[in-house]
Design a protein around this motif. Structure first.
Motif, PDB file in Angstrom:
ATOM      1  N   VAL A  80       0.835  -1.191   0.000  1.00  0.00           N
ATOM      2  CA  VAL A  80       0.000   0.000   0.000  1.00  0.00           C
ATOM      3  C   VAL A  80       0.878   1.251   0.000  1.00  0.00           C
ATOM      4  O   VAL A  80       1.786   1.397   0.800  1.00  0.00           O
ATOM      5  N   GLY A  81       0.594   2.126  -0.946  1.00  0.00           N
ATOM      6  CA  GLY A  81       1.325   3.385  -1.061  1.00  0.00           C
ATOM      7  C   GLY A  81       2.608   3.273  -1.859  1.00  0.00           C
ATOM      8  O   GLY A  81       3.127   4.269  -2.344  1.00  0.00           O
ATOM      9  N   TRP A  82       3.137   2.067  -2.016  1.00  0.00           N
ATOM     10  CA  TRP A  82       4.400   1.902  -2.719  1.00  0.00           C
ATOM     11  C   TRP A  82       4.198   1.394  -4.143  1.00  0.00           C
ATOM     12  O   TRP A  82       4.785   1.909  -5.072  1.00  0.00           O
ATOM     13  N   GLY A  83       3.377   0.358  -4.312  1.00  0.00           N
ATOM     14  CA  GLY A  83       3.091  -0.137  -5.647  1.00  0.00           C
ATOM     15  C   GLY A  83       2.740  -1.608  -5.648  1.00  0.00           C
ATOM     16  O   GLY A  83       2.698  -2.251  -4.605  1.00  0.00           O
ATOM     17  N   LYS A  84       2.453  -2.122  -6.862  1.00  0.00           N
ATOM     18  CA  LYS A  84       2.129  -3.540  -6.967  1.00  0.00           C
ATOM     19  C   LYS A  84       2.640  -4.116  -8.282  1.00  0.00           C
ATOM     20  O   LYS A  84       2.724  -3.422  -9.299  1.00  0.00           O
ATOM     21  N   TRP A  85       3.001  -5.398  -8.204  1.00  0.00           N
ATOM     22  CA  TRP A  85       3.386  -6.179  -9.371  1.00  0.00           C
ATOM     23  C   TRP A  85       2.228  -7.110  -9.681  1.00  0.00           C
ATOM     24  O   TRP A  85       1.614  -7.661  -8.777  1.00  0.00           O
ATOM     25  N   GLU A  86       1.969  -7.305 -10.975  1.00  0.00           N
ATOM     26  CA  GLU A  86       0.951  -8.266 -11.378  1.00  0.00           C
ATOM     27  C   GLU A  86       1.311  -8.835 -12.741  1.00  0.00           C
ATOM     28  O   GLU A  86       2.050  -8.214 -13.509  1.00  0.00           O
ATOM     29  N   VAL A  87       0.795 -10.018 -13.022  1.00  0.00           N
ATOM     30  CA  VAL A  87       1.023 -10.673 -14.302  1.00  0.00           C
ATOM     31  C   VAL A  87      -0.185 -10.404 -15.187  1.00  0.00           C
ATOM     32  O   VAL A  87      -1.321 -10.540 -14.747  1.00  0.00           O
ATOM     33  N   GLN A  88       0.082  -9.992 -16.425  1.00  0.00           N
ATOM     34  CA  GLN A  88      -0.988  -9.748 -17.386  1.00  0.00           C
ATOM     35  C   GLN A  88      -0.727 -10.556 -18.643  1.00  0.00           C
ATOM     36  O   GLN A  88       0.426 -10.797 -19.011  1.00  0.00           O
ATOM     37  N   ASP A  89      -1.805 -10.954 -19.299  1.00  0.00           N
ATOM     38  CA  ASP A  89      -1.699 -11.675 -20.563  1.00  0.00           C
ATOM     39  C   ASP A  89      -1.725 -10.673 -21.708  1.00  0.00           C
ATOM     40  O   ASP A  89      -2.554  -9.762 -21.719  1.00  0.00           O
ATOM     41  N   LYS A  90      -0.802 -10.832 -22.644  1.00  0.00           N
ATOM     42  CA  LYS A  90      -0.792 -10.012 -23.853  1.00  0.00           C
ATOM     43  C   LYS A  90      -1.185 -10.910 -25.015  1.00  0.00           C
ATOM     44  O   LYS A  90      -0.641 -11.999 -25.181  1.00  0.00           O
ATOM     45  N   ARG A 102       2.839 -13.760 -21.407  1.00  0.00           N
ATOM     46  CA  ARG A 102       2.503 -13.181 -20.107  1.00  0.00           C
ATOM     47  C   ARG A 102       3.620 -12.219 -19.740  1.00  0.00           C
ATOM     48  O   ARG A 102       4.791 -12.510 -19.946  1.00  0.00           O
ATOM     49  N   VAL A 103       3.246 -11.073 -19.201  1.00  0.00           N
ATOM     50  CA  VAL A 103       4.235 -10.065 -18.828  1.00  0.00           C
ATOM     51  C   VAL A 103       3.978  -9.600 -17.400  1.00  0.00           C
ATOM     52  O   VAL A 103       2.858  -9.669 -16.903  1.00  0.00           O
ATOM     53  N   VAL A 104       5.025  -9.132 -16.761  1.00  0.00           N
ATOM     54  CA  VAL A 104       4.908  -8.587 -15.416  1.00  0.00           C
ATOM     55  C   VAL A 104       4.782  -7.067 -15.525  1.00  0.00           C
ATOM     56  O   VAL A 104       5.577  -6.424 -16.217  1.00  0.00           O
ATOM     57  N   LYS A 105       3.802  -6.518 -14.872  1.00  0.00           N
ATOM     58  CA  LYS A 105       3.592  -5.076 -14.849  1.00  0.00           C
ATOM     59  C   LYS A 105       3.778  -4.572 -13.424  1.00  0.00           C
ATOM     60  O   LYS A 105       3.401  -5.242 -12.465  1.00  0.00           O
ATOM     61  N   PHE A 106       4.353  -3.397 -13.303  1.00  0.00           N
ATOM     62  CA  PHE A 106       4.484  -2.739 -12.005  1.00  0.00           C
ATOM     63  C   PHE A 106       3.756  -1.419 -12.081  1.00  0.00           C
ATOM     64  O   PHE A 106       3.949  -0.647 -13.024  1.00  0.00           O
TER      65      PHE A 106
END
Length: 90
Positions: free
Chosen positions: A45-55, A75-79
């Motif tokens: 919280v307040g700093w950020g998040k990583w997640e996997v998304q499908d392209k 699949r790519v990792v997004k921050f």
């Protein structure tokens, strides 16, 4: 900043040895990787998040040869930075 430089900064700020700093950083990164591989997002919280998304697969043109190419689905990792981090970077 390289990983080696980051380890030195982390060790200095944490008042610890470079060996301990490297162990902590590797454990942190391995834990994030494990969570992402398991399709979990990792957020602070307040700093950020990583997640996997499908392209989706898509067709693109090679600018040199003008030939159409297909880029396969992947699949790519997004921050996404959190509000507090984004405000500090401004």
């Amino acid at each position: 900043m390289t990983k080696k430089e980051f380890i030195e900064l982390y060790a200095k700020n944490g008042n610890m040895s470079k060996k301990d700093a490297e162990k902590n950083i590797n454990l942190f990164l391995d834990s994030i990787q494990e969570a992402l591989i398991s399709d979990n997002e990792v957020g602070f919280v307040g700093w950020g998040k990583w997640e996997v998304q499908d392209k989706a697969a898509r067709n693109v043109m090679n600018p040199q040869t003008k030939k159409l190419m297909t880029i396969e689905a992947r699949r790519v990792v997004k921050f996404k930075p959190g509000k507090l981090l984004a405000e500090k970077i401004k």
